[in-house]
Design a protein around this motif. Structure first.
Motif, short mmCIF file in Angstrom:
data_model
loop_
_atom_site.label_atom_id
_atom_site.label_comp_id
_atom_site.label_asym_id
_atom_site.label_seq_id
_atom_site.Cartn_x
_atom_site.Cartn_y
_atom_site.Cartn_z
N UNK A 156 0.93 -1.08 -0.13
CA UNK A 156 0.10 0.00 -0.04
C UNK A 156 0.88 1.25 -0.16
N UNK A 157 0.50 2.36 -0.73
CA UNK A 157 1.33 3.76 -0.52
C UNK A 157 0.93 3.98 0.85
N UNK A 158 1.94 4.66 1.29
CA UNK A 158 1.93 5.31 2.90
C UNK A 158 2.42 4.22 3.62
N UNK A 159 2.66 3.06 3.34
CA UNK A 159 3.26 2.11 4.26
C UNK A 159 4.63 2.56 4.55
N UNK A 160 5.04 2.38 5.57
CA UNK A 160 6.36 2.60 6.40
C UNK A 160 6.99 1.34 7.02
N UNK A 161 8.33 1.48 6.74
CA UNK A 161 9.16 0.47 7.76
C UNK A 161 10.44 1.27 8.00
N UNK A 162 11.23 1.00 9.31
CA UNK A 162 11.99 1.47 9.74
C UNK A 162 13.37 0.66 9.61
N UNK A 163 14.34 0.96 8.97
CA UNK A 163 15.59 0.28 8.66
C UNK A 163 16.82 0.78 9.82
N UNK A 164 17.27 0.04 10.47
CA UNK A 164 18.45 0.07 11.25
C UNK A 164 19.66 -0.22 10.79
N UNK A 165 20.42 0.49 11.19
CA UNK A 165 22.08 0.21 10.50
C UNK A 165 23.05 -0.18 11.63
N UNK A 166 23.84 -1.24 11.70
CA UNK A 166 24.72 -1.52 12.72
C UNK A 166 26.19 -1.15 12.12
N UNK A 167 26.84 -0.52 12.66
CA UNK A 167 28.03 -0.18 12.04
C UNK A 167 29.31 -0.97 13.05
N UNK B 78 13.67 -2.20 -2.30
CA UNK B 78 12.37 -1.81 -1.98
C UNK B 78 11.36 -1.73 -3.13
N UNK B 79 10.35 -2.78 -2.89
CA UNK B 79 9.19 -2.96 -3.97
C UNK B 79 7.84 -2.54 -3.29
N UNK B 80 7.32 -1.59 -4.26
CA UNK B 80 6.13 -0.99 -4.03
C UNK B 80 5.03 -1.58 -5.00
N UNK B 81 4.15 -2.45 -4.73
CA UNK B 81 3.27 -3.12 -5.51
C UNK B 81 1.83 -2.97 -4.81
N UNK B 82 0.99 -2.26 -5.10
CA UNK B 82 -0.41 -1.93 -4.34
C UNK B 82 -1.25 -3.18 -4.54
N UNK B 83 -1.83 -3.52 -3.51
CA UNK B 83 -2.77 -4.79 -3.53
C UNK B 83 -4.27 -4.21 -3.27
N UNK B 84 -4.99 -4.63 -4.15
CA UNK B 84 -6.39 -4.10 -3.92
C UNK B 84 -7.11 -4.54 -2.76
N UNK B 85 -7.43 -3.46 -2.05
CA UNK B 85 -7.94 -3.89 -0.62
C UNK B 85 -9.65 -3.61 -0.85
N UNK B 86 -10.09 -2.65 -1.54
CA UNK B 86 -11.53 -2.19 -1.85
C UNK B 86 -11.83 -1.73 -3.24
N UNK B 87 -13.01 -1.82 -3.58
CA UNK B 87 -13.29 -1.37 -4.82
C UNK B 87 -14.77 -0.53 -4.65
#
Length: 344
Positions: A219-230, A284-293
């Motif tokens: 879905x558009x607007x979806x978020x995810x937080x990446x963390x980096x370990x150095x 990153x892949x953004x591929x909207x999936x239909x949730x409602x019509x």
């Protein structure tokens, strides 16, 4: 009967008096006078690293039978009073650089101790600056100690110290080990001479590890937080390391300074985290999936046969974002009453 007993007593007395002189007891020989034959000193070598330094020698005197002669008279002398002196009680005092021999004498016996006076006038370290890019890294320092004449003092005693053992430690042999980011000063001392080396611990990032390497958003607007370990060269994590985040396609997915990835539109993008010269990526892949019509009409009424009405379908994802160009298929429950084309 009384006469017989008396005769017997007289006979016994006569037998006991043979006329011989009693034997005198044997005479004990006089022991020989103890003579000092050996002297053992409490130390046979003395080393001084400063002038005026003292060391007490003691002498054990033994006689010809190996017995210790308590209270034996001992005289002390130095072969070079300009280097080291010795008192009448065996107290040795350093005077100047050089060597001397201390002799203890008792009778014809004597014992000696070799004295070396080597006062450090200068100390030079093998390094003056140490920089560590990883924790637990080590460097061996060596100290060269010289006297006033510029001659190296072999085997000179050197003590080591660090100004901050939370940053860097130093062993009694001069091995420096990095502990944490920061700076410290390592000092080597021999007598009155000393030298220092500046130590800097600053971890560099040879590797970056991300919490995820593949993100998929339905879905558009979806978020995810990446963390980096150095991590540094030794695999130690670098706390509070600076990380920059970038996206290859902001029209598909954005990323914040804190690693928050947000889906913007269908497509693919690459998120890159960089720290120093090290970096890591996540696809990153953004591929909207239909949730409602939603249809343009929910009720249709026709008054004539062959009448038509165009329906439109609005497809949305789980975040209620419209899916432009979404494929929609149409069907009717009874084609004998109403038909619907592939365009609605």
């Amino acid at each position: 009967m009384r006469y017989i007993r008396l005769s017997a007593v007289l006979l016994l007395l006569a037998c006991g008096d043979g006329g011989t002189t009693p034997t005198s007891p044997p005479t004990t020989p006089t022991p020989p006078t103890p003579v000092a034959t050996s002297i053992t000193l409490s130390a046979t070598t003395l080393s001084f690293s400063s002038l005026g330094e003292t060391s007490q020698l003691t002498a054990t005197v033994k006689d010809q039978n190996g017995a210790t002669m308590s209270g034996a008279s001992v005289s002390w002398s130095s072969s070079s009073a300009s280097v080291a002196t010795v008192s009448s009680t065996g107290l040795v005092t350093s005077v100047a650089d050089g060597t001397a021999t201390i002799t203890a004498t008792s009778g014809s016996a004597n014992g000696t101790a070799a004295v070396t006076v080597a006062v450090p006038a200068s100390l030079e370290l093998s390094d003056t600056l140490l920089t560590f890019s990883a924790l637990a890294d080590t460097t061996q320092l060596t100290a060269t100690v010289k006297n006033a004449a510029g001659s190296t003092i072999s085997g000179a005693t050197v003590t080591w110290a660090t100004s901050d053992d939370a940053v860097a430690t130093v062993s009694s042999a001069g091995l420096v080990t990095s502990v944490a980011n920061g700076s410290a000063t390592v000092t080597a001392t021999s007598g009155e001479a000393s030298d220092t080396v500046a130590v800097t611990v600053l971890q560099t990032a040879p590797s970056v590890e991300l919490s995820d390497t593949l993100l998929t958003f339905p879905s558009l607007g979806d978020t995810a937080t990446l963390t980096a370990t150095i991590k540094d060269d030794n695999g130690n994590e670098i706390n509070s390391a600076a990380v920059t985040w970038t996206t290859s396609a902001e029209g598909v997915a954005t990323v914040s300074d804190a690693g928050l990835v947000t889906a913007v539109a269908d497509g693919t993008a690459t998120i890159t985290a960089t720290s120093g010269s090290a970096s890591a990526t996540a696809s990153v892949t953004v591929a909207q999936a239909a949730a409602s019509i939603e249809l343009s009409d929910t009720v249709l009424s026709f008054a004539s046969l062959a009448d038509t009405t165009q329906l439109t379908a609005t497809v949305k994802d789980a975040n209620d974002s419209t899916m432009s160009g979404a494929t929609v298929s149409w069907a009717t429950s009874d084609t004998t009453i109403a038909t619907v084309s592939s365009a609605g």
